[in-house]
Design an enzyme around this catalytic site. Structure first.
Site, PDB file in Angstrom:
ATOM      1  N   GLY A  75       1.653   5.304   0.263  1.00  0.00           N
ATOM      2  CA  GLY A  75       1.078   6.643   0.366  1.00  0.00           C
ATOM      3  C   GLY A  75      -0.183   6.647   1.213  1.00  0.00           C
ATOM      4  O   GLY A  75      -0.420   7.574   1.997  1.00  0.00           O
ATOM      5  N   GLN A 186       1.246  12.543  -5.839  1.00  0.00           N
ATOM      6  CA  GLN A 186       1.356  12.749  -7.295  1.00  0.00           C
ATOM      7  C   GLN A 186       2.444  13.747  -7.660  1.00  0.00           C
ATOM      8  O   GLN A 186       2.889  13.797  -8.798  1.00  0.00           O
ATOM      9  CB  GLN A 186       0.010  13.219  -7.882  1.00  0.00           C
ATOM     10  CG  GLN A 186      -1.045  12.127  -7.923  1.00  0.00           C
ATOM     11  CD  GLN A 186      -0.726  11.011  -8.920  1.00  0.00           C
ATOM     12  OE1 GLN A 186      -0.023  11.213  -9.911  1.00  0.00           O
ATOM     13  NE2 GLN A 186      -1.251   9.827  -8.664  1.00  0.00           N
ATOM     14  N   SER A 206       4.834   8.439  -2.068  1.00  0.00           N
ATOM     15  CA  SER A 206       4.763   7.004  -2.335  1.00  0.00           C
ATOM     16  C   SER A 206       5.740   6.670  -3.458  1.00  0.00           C
ATOM     17  O   SER A 206       5.688   7.277  -4.536  1.00  0.00           O
ATOM     18  CB  SER A 206       3.336   6.650  -2.751  1.00  0.00           C
ATOM     19  OG  SER A 206       3.262   5.290  -3.076  1.00  0.00           O
ATOM     20  N   HIS A 208       6.128   4.270  -5.606  1.00  0.00           N
ATOM     21  CA  HIS A 208       5.775   3.677  -6.902  1.00  0.00           C
ATOM     22  C   HIS A 208       5.280   4.704  -7.926  1.00  0.00           C
ATOM     23  O   HIS A 208       5.061   4.368  -9.083  1.00  0.00           O
ATOM     24  CB  HIS A 208       4.784   2.514  -6.742  1.00  0.00           C
ATOM     25  CG  HIS A 208       3.367   2.881  -6.430  1.00  0.00           C
ATOM     26  ND1 HIS A 208       2.384   2.879  -7.383  1.00  0.00           N
ATOM     27  CD2 HIS A 208       2.768   3.230  -5.281  1.00  0.00           C
ATOM     28  CE1 HIS A 208       1.223   3.207  -6.816  1.00  0.00           C
ATOM     29  NE2 HIS A 208       1.439   3.424  -5.539  1.00  0.00           N
ATOM     30  N   CYS A 332     -15.996   2.021 -12.020  1.00  0.00           N
ATOM     31  CA  CYS A 332     -17.071   1.115 -12.399  1.00  0.00           C
ATOM     32  C   CYS A 332     -17.384   0.198 -11.214  1.00  0.00           C
ATOM     33  O   CYS A 332     -16.633  -0.709 -10.903  1.00  0.00           O
ATOM     34  CB  CYS A 332     -16.653   0.295 -13.607  1.00  0.00           C
ATOM     35  SG  CYS A 332     -18.067  -0.273 -14.526  1.00  0.00           S
TER      36      CYS A 332
HETATM   37  N1  PLP Z   1      -2.652   9.929  -2.749  1.00  0.00           N
HETATM   38  C1  PLP Z   1      -2.687  10.153  -4.069  1.00  0.00           C
HETATM   39  C2  PLP Z   1      -2.894  11.544  -4.577  1.00  0.00           C
HETATM   40  C3  PLP Z   1      -2.539   9.088  -4.964  1.00  0.00           C
HETATM   41  O1  PLP Z   1      -2.584   9.311  -6.279  1.00  0.00           O
HETATM   42  C4  PLP Z   1      -2.352   7.783  -4.443  1.00  0.00           C
HETATM   43  C5  PLP Z   1      -2.251   6.606  -5.350  1.00  0.00           C
HETATM   44  O2  PLP Z   1      -2.827   6.574  -6.407  1.00  0.00           O
HETATM   45  C6  PLP Z   1      -2.310   7.607  -3.052  1.00  0.00           C
HETATM   46  C7  PLP Z   1      -2.456   8.704  -2.236  1.00  0.00           C
HETATM   47  C8  PLP Z   1      -2.099   6.255  -2.437  1.00  0.00           C
HETATM   48  O3  PLP Z   1      -0.782   5.822  -2.564  1.00  0.00           O
HETATM   49  P1  PLP Z   1      -0.435   4.265  -2.434  1.00  0.00           P
HETATM   50  O4  PLP Z   1      -0.888   3.621  -3.698  1.00  0.00           O
HETATM   51  O5  PLP Z   1       1.046   4.202  -2.261  1.00  0.00           O
HETATM   52  O6  PLP Z   1      -1.162   3.765  -1.227  1.00  0.00           O
END
Ligand code: PLP
Length: 394
Positions: A75, A186, A206, A208, A332
């Site tokens: 992503g 998301q 993305s 995953h 953190c």
């Molecule tokens: N954009 C959003 C809104 C996300 O929540 C995330 C991952 O947490 C990403 C982009 C990045 O995706 P990736 O982990 O595949 O690089």
């Protein structure tokens, strides 16, 4: 003997387990059909066939043409390619150097905007969000200038789950002829991804986040949208993203996306009911607990809160001891917990934003998991408050 501790995973916004059906679909492309999709012999053609089929599957769910789908490594890469690719191409064409985004984007967008500002001379306008984290499309309209080259607003926020009015913003962008990107990372797997309905020119996903593997993503780019590649090399992905295609992962992404949308309504309904129980019971049973994000227009799996007089990190550690995996908006760093920039952009004071907790449900969660959270969370918050000088001095 103490009772065996259960592990309850409530951090599906961070990542998800890969569906066994997805693993099964991927395996032959590691070991059997391992050819390079660019090779002309039959082993290569098998890989090409799988790649083409995966692209058609994604295109079908997005309601776009297969050639408008670019496979990426994640992503973050999709967001980077969208932002850098369009901004640099449009500036080169003399269209200007102004970008519009929001202050609650994931760092993959936020830090890319900062990078474009600091190192490439772009100017970025951050349109505000309201107390629920919602962008007002009229604010986007007002921020548009003659030299605006790109608008990027996320589909749904990763911390608080608020869903943005993407179709309305897209309509305004379209009227002004400005490319519109949405980070749908998301939203993928739960919300409607039809790119024409959403009025978007670019959309990031993305795998995953929807029970696919980590390390593979999609960038949808509407035909005719100017895009300078950010990774050059071979002519893969129609010259927009060089690199030998990761066929097993791409097959995994497409399989996971198909599975997610095959059952999307029933899954969303079941999970939203669990989410609503968490929201109702936590806000009723824990004093000074406040829901964050939009009360109704939110991701079906997201229940996020702030608790006064406690640190989110401390809640997480205690939940972990009880076998519950959750997350907090605060990062953190150097031992000093920073309050979430998403919550502070929504007007939540930093001292309250420190006490944030995000519970994100998934396919495997059940009503018994909600019962278990409710059997431990109120006690954890109470115990932490008893130790808090802020609570004593309130
Ligand atoms: N954009 C959003 C809104 C996300 O929540 C995330 C991952 O947490 C990403 C982009 C990045 O995706 P990736 O982990 O595949 O690089």
């Amino acid at each position: 003997m103490t009772e065996r501790m259960r592990t309850i995973y409530l951090d599906h916004a961070a990542t998800t387990a890969v569906d066994p059906k997805v693993v099964e679909a991927m395996i032959p492309y590691f070991t059997e059909h391992y050819g390079n999709a660019s090779s002309i012999y039959s082993l290569g053609r098998e890989a090409r066939k799988a790649l083409d089929e995966a692209r058609r599957t994604v295109a079908d769910i997005l309601g776009c043409k297969p050639e408008e789908v670019i496979f990426t490594s994640c992503g973050s890469e999709s967001d980077n390619l969208a932002l850098r690719g369009v901004s640099l191409a449009r500036r080169e064409a003399g269209k200007g150097n102004h970008i519009i985004t929001s202050p609650i984007e994931h760092h993959a967008v936020g830090h890319t905007c900062e990078h474009l500002e600091e190192h490439f001379g772009f100017e970025v306008t951050y349109v505000p969000v309201d107390e629920h984290g919602v962008v007002d499309p009229d604010d986007v309209g007002r921020a548009i200038r003659d030299d605006t080259v790109l608008i990027s607003i996320m589909y749904a926020n990763n911390e608080v789950g608020t869903i943005e009015p993407i179709a309305e913003i897209g309509k305004i962008a379209k009227e002004k002829g400005i490319p519109f990107h949405t980070d749908a990372v998301q939203a993928g797997g739960t919300l409607d991804l039809n790119v024409d309905g959403l009025n978007v020119d670019l959309l990031s996903l993305s795998a995953h986040k929807f029970y696919g593997p980590k390390g593979v993503g999609v960038l949808y780019v509407r035909n005719g949208t100017p895009l300078l590649p950010t990774q050059t090399g071979g002519g893969h992905e129609r010259n927009r993203r060089a690199g030998t295609e990761n066929v097993p992962y791409i097959v995994g992404l497409a399989t996971a996306l198909r599975l997610a949308y095959d059952h999307v309504e029933s899954n969303n309904q079941r999970i939203a009911a669990l989410r609503d129980r968490l929201i109702d019971e936590i806000t009723a049973e824990i004093p000074d607990a406040q829901l964050t994000g939009h009360p109704t227009n939110r991701l079906p799996n997201n229940a996020s809160f702030v608790f006064k007089y406690v640190e989110g990190e401390a809640i997480l550690l205690n939940l972990d001891l009880a076998g519950i995996c959750a997350s907090s908006g605060s990062a953190c760093t150097t031992g000093e917990a920073e309050p979430s920039f998403v919550l502070t952009a929504m007007g939540i004071p930093p001292e309250i934003a420190h006490g944030s907790l995000r519970l994100t449900l998934g396919r495997e969660n059940t009503a018994a998991d909600v019962d278990y959270v409710m059997s431990v969370l109120p006690g954890i918050v109470e115990k932490l408050r008893m130790m808090s000088p802020l609570y004593a001095a309130r």
